[in-house]
Design a protein around this motif. Structure first.
Motif, short mmCIF file in Angstrom:
data_model
loop_
_atom_site.label_atom_id
_atom_site.label_comp_id
_atom_site.label_asym_id
_atom_site.label_seq_id
_atom_site.Cartn_x
_atom_site.Cartn_y
_atom_site.Cartn_z
N GLY A 1 0.78 -1.30 -0.13
CA GLY A 1 0.08 0.11 -0.09
C GLY A 1 0.82 1.13 0.06
N HIS B 1 -7.62 -3.28 -3.12
CA HIS B 1 -7.62 -4.14 -2.10
C HIS B 1 -8.78 -4.38 -1.59
N THR C 1 -1.00 3.98 4.65
CA THR C 1 -0.68 3.24 3.57
C THR C 1 -2.16 3.06 2.95
N THR C 2 -2.33 2.71 1.72
CA THR C 2 -3.73 2.49 1.17
C THR C 2 -4.22 1.14 1.67
N VAL C 3 -3.48 0.22 2.11
CA VAL C 3 -3.72 -0.92 2.79
C VAL C 3 -4.53 -0.68 3.89
#
Length: 467
Positions: free
Chosen positions: A265, A337, A362-364
């Motif tokens: 991410g 995700h 993070t994008t996660v």
């Protein structure tokens, strides 16, 4: 001004990590900032250790980071005929000679030198010289080819990072530039230092920006350049990147493939920002865009000391870039995700990203938060017992009643919450924490009105009424 041509020339013998990719970032940036060309070359002559999987990680990692190349990728193994052609030219000019000293003889020589406290090196036994009688050629031994290194004077260059670097020629032995020829071959397989020089000449490379583990190769390569009648490029040897324990960053020391950061991410522009600062600076600027980096980049501001990787700093840089991105740009990344988790998305996604991005690095992590809006909350029993008490349940039912008929927007929801607080005498945390726990499974969220607005009304009413 000379048209800039730089190159990145990784060896696909292991998965490329952040320390390696920084050696691609700077030549890419220099080419882009000067209107030049950036060439990708895969140095795959170590056939026993090179793998296609490692090549794939190089290509995928560079594509993810947006380090686009103008030419290539060129593969050295596909250029062997060219290297052998140039090797024969060099041999014809008298810069190369056959050496019949076998491995066992060479090992014995080195042991004697080390026992005598001398630097272990080839002693020139087979190097031709006026009046010198060479040993008889042993039968059945295919020779290596060695390059005739000048024996006097110095080889020097002005390094864009290290300044003036000089080597005494008498400290350099005669380099093996071709392995023994096999049956039917005019010359054997050329070695790394020779192939690199031929490539850099053929590809008209003007600047070589690479790790300082190549410094000891440079004087040998300069000699080969000059033997071939070419001027060496400008060199800039970058200090090593260290891991968090102060050791050289490497796969053995826990370095991850570059592509792993994409899965975890991290944003490509944030990675470029962080990597740029691992050995280069523009004043005290910590956070900058890709366009700013290219506008500011100069070889004159490359650092001279080793940089240390810091995961916490990388996450901080990533968080700053993530916060600066609009929800419209984050939504496709988060959707990918969520798709991996078999979760659906809908028109709320962009607004959810805007609402939640400030608390994520993070994008996660952002996807973790967003997923709460697409799944049923599952608060733990201890938290429920602590926050959803008999004292607060009447207020939860009152809020459900107030929310039943109000407009489903942030301002109307905020007004309903405020009225319930007035009617019950509760403080905001006493009401907000159990509501958050019931609808999202956690007591820490953005403002309650913003959260409820992005949840289905029916779901909220059901959860509050049934508490």
């Amino acid at each position: 001004m000379t048209h800039t041509r730089t190159r990145f020339a990784p060896s696909p013998t292991g998965f490329i990590h952040l320390g390696n990719i920084r050696s691609a970032l700077y030549p890419w940036a220099f080419a882009r900032s000067t209107g030049g060309d950036f060439i990708l070359r895969i140095e795959d002559t170590d056939v026993g250790r090179s793998t296609q999987a490692a090549v794939d990680v190089i290509l995928e990692g560079m594509a993810w980071l947006g380090l686009d190349h103008d030419e290539g990728p060129f593969y050295q193994m596909q250029r062997m005929d060219r290297y052998k052609e140039v090797l024969l030219q060099l041999q014809a000019k008298g810069f190369v000679y056959p050496c019949y000293m076998g491995v066992e003889e060479l090992d014995a020589l080195r042991e004697r030198q080390m026992a005598a406290k001398e630097k272990p090196r080839y002693d020139g036994t087979w190097r031709p010289a006026p009046g010198k009688v060479l040993p008889p050629i042993p039968s059945g031994v295919a020779p290596v080819l060695r390059f005739m290194t000048p024996q006097d004077g110095v080889v020097a260059w002005d390094d864009k990072v290290k300044g003036r670097v000089e080597f005494q020629n008498n400290e350099l032995d005669d380099l093996v530039i071709a392995r023994p020829a096999q049956a039917g071959e005019a010359v054997g397989t050329p070695t790394y230092n020779f192939c690199v020089v031929v490539d850099d000449i053929d590809m008209a490379i003007t600047h070589v920006i690479r790790g300082d583990d190549h410094v000891n190769n440079t004087p040998r390569q300069i000699h080969i350049f000059r033997a071939l009648g070419a001027e060496p490029p400008v060199y800039a040897h970058l200090p090593t990147v260290l891991n968090e324990q102060g050791e050289k960053l490497s796969k053995r020391n826990g370095a991850k493939p570059v592509t792993q950061y994409a899965k975890e991410g991290f944003l490509p522009d944030a990675m470029v920002n962080y990597l740029a600062r691992l050995g280069w600076s523009h004043g005290d600027d910590e956070i900058f865009s890709r366009a700013q980096f290219l506008e500011w980049f100069s070889l004159d501001h490359l650092g001279k000391s080793a940089a240390q990787f810091d995961d916490a700093k990388l996450r901080w840089v990533n968080a700053q870039h993530l916060k600066a991105m609009p929800g419209s740009a984050l939504a496709p990344l988060v959707a990918a995700h969520l798709a991996e988790r078999a979760l659906p998305t809908d028109a709320r996604l962009e607004r959810l990203c805007d609402l939640l991005k400030d608390r994520c690095d993070t994008t996660v992590a952002l996807a973790d938060w967003v997923s709460r809006f697409y799944t049923d909350a599952s608060p733990d029993a201890a938290s429920l017992a602590q926050h959803v008490t008999d004292a607060v349940r009447p207020a939860l039912r009152a809020l459900a009643q107030a929310l039943q008929d109000c407009a489903w927007d942030k301002a109307s929801i905020a007004a309903a919450i405020k009225q319930v607080l007035l009617d019950t005498g509760l403080k905001m945390p006493q009401l907000a924490m159990p509501v958050r726990l019931l609808v999202l499974g956690t007591v820490q969220t953005p403002s309650l009105d913003a959260v409820l607005e992005l949840l289905p009304r029916e779901k909220v009413l059901s959860l509050l009424s049934g508490a």
